[in-house]
Write an enzyme that holds these catalytic residues in place. Sequence first.
Site, PDB file in Angstrom:
ATOM      1  N   LEU A  33       0.822  -1.216   0.000  1.00 60.32           N
ATOM      2  CA  LEU A  33       0.000   0.000   0.000  1.00 60.32           C
ATOM      3  C   LEU A  33       0.856   1.265   0.000  1.00 60.32           C
ATOM      4  O   LEU A  33       1.945   1.308   0.573  1.00 60.32           O
ATOM      5  CB  LEU A  33      -0.924   0.002   1.226  1.00 60.32           C
ATOM      6  CG  LEU A  33      -1.865  -1.200   1.346  1.00 60.32           C
ATOM      7  CD1 LEU A  33      -2.786  -1.028   2.560  1.00 60.32           C
ATOM      8  CD2 LEU A  33      -2.695  -1.417   0.087  1.00 60.32           C
ATOM      9  N   HIS A  34       0.339   2.288  -0.665  1.00 62.05           N
ATOM     10  CA  HIS A  34       1.023   3.575  -0.749  1.00 62.05           C
ATOM     11  C   HIS A  34      -0.024   4.684  -0.673  1.00 62.05           C
ATOM     12  O   HIS A  34      -1.228   4.392  -0.497  1.00 62.05           O
ATOM     13  CB  HIS A  34       1.855   3.661  -2.025  1.00 62.05           C
ATOM     14  CG  HIS A  34       1.103   3.274  -3.277  1.00 62.05           C
ATOM     15  ND1 HIS A  34       0.000   3.956  -3.722  1.00 62.05           N
ATOM     16  CD2 HIS A  34       1.304   2.260  -4.154  1.00 62.05           C
ATOM     17  CE1 HIS A  34      -0.432   3.392  -4.830  1.00 62.05           C
ATOM     18  NE2 HIS A  34       0.322   2.352  -5.123  1.00 62.05           N
ATOM     19  N   GLY A  36      -1.472   6.353  -2.817  1.00 63.06           N
ATOM     20  CA  GLY A  36      -2.586   6.196  -3.762  1.00 63.06           C
ATOM     21  C   GLY A  36      -3.709   5.370  -3.136  1.00 63.06           C
ATOM     22  O   GLY A  36      -4.890   5.738  -3.182  1.00 63.06           O
ATOM     23  N   HIS A  37      -3.334   4.231  -2.522  1.00 62.00           N
ATOM     24  CA  HIS A  37      -4.343   3.402  -1.847  1.00 62.00           C
ATOM     25  C   HIS A  37      -4.977   4.172  -0.688  1.00 62.00           C
ATOM     26  O   HIS A  37      -6.184   4.083  -0.456  1.00 62.00           O
ATOM     27  CB  HIS A  37      -3.705   2.123  -1.299  1.00 62.00           C
ATOM     28  CG  HIS A  37      -3.136   1.222  -2.355  1.00 62.00           C
ATOM     29  ND1 HIS A  37      -1.785   1.034  -2.495  1.00 62.00           N
ATOM     30  CD2 HIS A  37      -3.727   0.478  -3.317  1.00 62.00           C
ATOM     31  CE1 HIS A  37      -1.565   0.184  -3.506  1.00 62.00           C
ATOM     32  NE2 HIS A  37      -2.721  -0.160  -4.021  1.00 62.00           N
ATOM     33  N   GLN A  61      -4.200 -12.684 -12.778  1.00 59.14           N
ATOM     34  CA  GLN A  61      -4.058 -11.504 -13.635  1.00 59.14           C
ATOM     35  C   GLN A  61      -2.605 -11.270 -14.074  1.00 59.14           C
ATOM     36  O   GLN A  61      -2.320 -10.278 -14.720  1.00 59.14           O
ATOM     37  CB  GLN A  61      -4.640 -10.261 -12.967  1.00 59.14           C
ATOM     38  CG  GLN A  61      -3.883  -9.751 -11.747  1.00 59.14           C
ATOM     39  CD  GLN A  61      -4.636  -8.642 -11.043  1.00 59.14           C
ATOM     40  OE1 GLN A  61      -5.622  -8.879 -10.354  1.00 59.14           O
ATOM     41  NE2 GLN A  61      -4.184  -7.404 -11.212  1.00 59.14           N
ATOM     42  N   GLY A 147      -8.497   3.482  -8.721  1.00 57.88           N
ATOM     43  CA  GLY A 147      -7.715   4.664  -9.075  1.00 57.88           C
ATOM     44  C   GLY A 147      -7.746   4.935 -10.573  1.00 57.88           C
ATOM     45  O   GLY A 147      -7.747   3.994 -11.381  1.00 57.88           O
ATOM     46  N   ASP A 150      -5.051   3.322 -13.149  1.00 60.62           N
ATOM     47  CA  ASP A 150      -5.371   2.133 -13.943  1.00 60.62           C
ATOM     48  C   ASP A 150      -6.677   2.413 -14.680  1.00 60.62           C
ATOM     49  O   ASP A 150      -7.711   1.776 -14.427  1.00 60.62           O
ATOM     50  CB  ASP A 150      -5.502   0.917 -13.024  1.00 60.62           C
ATOM     51  CG  ASP A 150      -4.196   0.621 -12.313  1.00 60.62           C
ATOM     52  OD1 ASP A 150      -3.216   0.315 -12.989  1.00 60.62           O
ATOM     53  OD2 ASP A 150      -4.150   0.747 -11.074  1.00 60.62           O
TER      54      ASP A 150
HETATM   55  O1  PAF Z   1      -5.509  -2.660  -9.155  1.00 59.84           O
HETATM   56  C1  PAF Z   1      -5.199  -3.675  -8.479  1.00 59.84           C
HETATM   57  O2  PAF Z   1      -4.464  -3.598  -7.487  1.00 59.84           O
HETATM   58  C2  PAF Z   1      -5.747  -5.026  -8.897  1.00 59.84           C
HETATM   59  O3  PAF Z   1      -5.817  -5.144 -10.283  1.00 59.84           O
HETATM   60  C3  PAF Z   1      -7.101  -5.359  -8.247  1.00 59.84           C
HETATM   61  C4  PAF Z   1      -8.184  -4.411  -8.691  1.00 59.84           C
HETATM   62  C5  PAF Z   1      -6.969  -5.309  -6.739  1.00 59.84           C
HETATM   63  C6  PAF Z   1      -7.530  -6.779  -8.636  1.00 59.84           C
HETATM   64  O4  PAF Z   1      -6.610  -7.728  -8.242  1.00 59.84           O
END
Ligand code: PAF
Length: 281
Positions: A33-34, A36-37, A61, A147, A150
């Site tokens: 986490l940073h 942005g989160h 993913q 955010g 993305d």
């Molecule tokens: O943006 C992210 O960190 C990831 O793609 C997410 C949305 C948590 C899904 O794994």
Amino acid sequence: MQVAETISSVRKAVKAAHRRSKTIGFVPTMGALHVGHLSLIEAAKKDCDYVIVSIFVNPTQFGPGEDFQKYPRPLEKDLDMCRKAGVDLVFAPAPAEMYKSGNITWVTVEKLTDPLCGRSRPGHFRGVTTVCAKLFNIVGPDLAYFGQKDAQQAIVIRRMVEDLNMPLQIVICPTAREPDGLAVSSRNKYLNADQRKDAAALYRSLEKCRRMVEAGTTDTAALAAEMRKTLGEFPAIEIEYLSIVDAETLEDTDRIAGRALVALAARLGPARLIDNIIVEA
Ligand code: PAF
């Protein structure tokens, strides 16, 4: 703050919160986490009574040869940040909890996942939409926060929610930036000092594009050429894509008329960085 590792314990906590008529806000993350989160958590706290953060590095993913194994996983630090930010519950499942019997069911959003990052990361968005659908089913949030950094992910998820009539609202929050403009990202950690300095050119090229649009240029080829010129001054930056597309459909456009997404992805040493802005003409 409650830390839950199982789906059943999250459901129990959410049921209790719903019984107390709490609005549930959800911030899905892969940890590391940073700020942005933290800005997403802050927005969720403003809108909602009960805030849940998930921390899960989602294997589906990542493509072969991507950074799944080395993706940072500083769980204790993340939990501490969540506690300080006033999060109510962190869901931090193991991969086996999320994908109990492997996975043969997928959620796929078509068209919107073809361009930009979809071109170089086949299967990436299928993994994102599948895990988000699962997380939304587990958490049952009223609002979920993503955010703008993305941008394609946010647009794809919003469309999935709309097409599948999922009962939640997707909130897209502004990109958090370092003082020199670099978009804050967990992957910035991969940069050495020289690469970190060069990385600021990504945002400078986007800002140049914004200024040109504000001054009246709408020809996307001319805009892209100027951006490439800025980035060309930094031989370490390898552009993966630099696209100016319709901000809703993500389709290519020769001329900006309305809202356009100016998006780029570039490799700098071991890091693949993405950034974007919205411009309007
Ligand atoms: O943006 C992210 O960190 C990831 O793609 C997410 C949305 C948590 C899904 O794994």
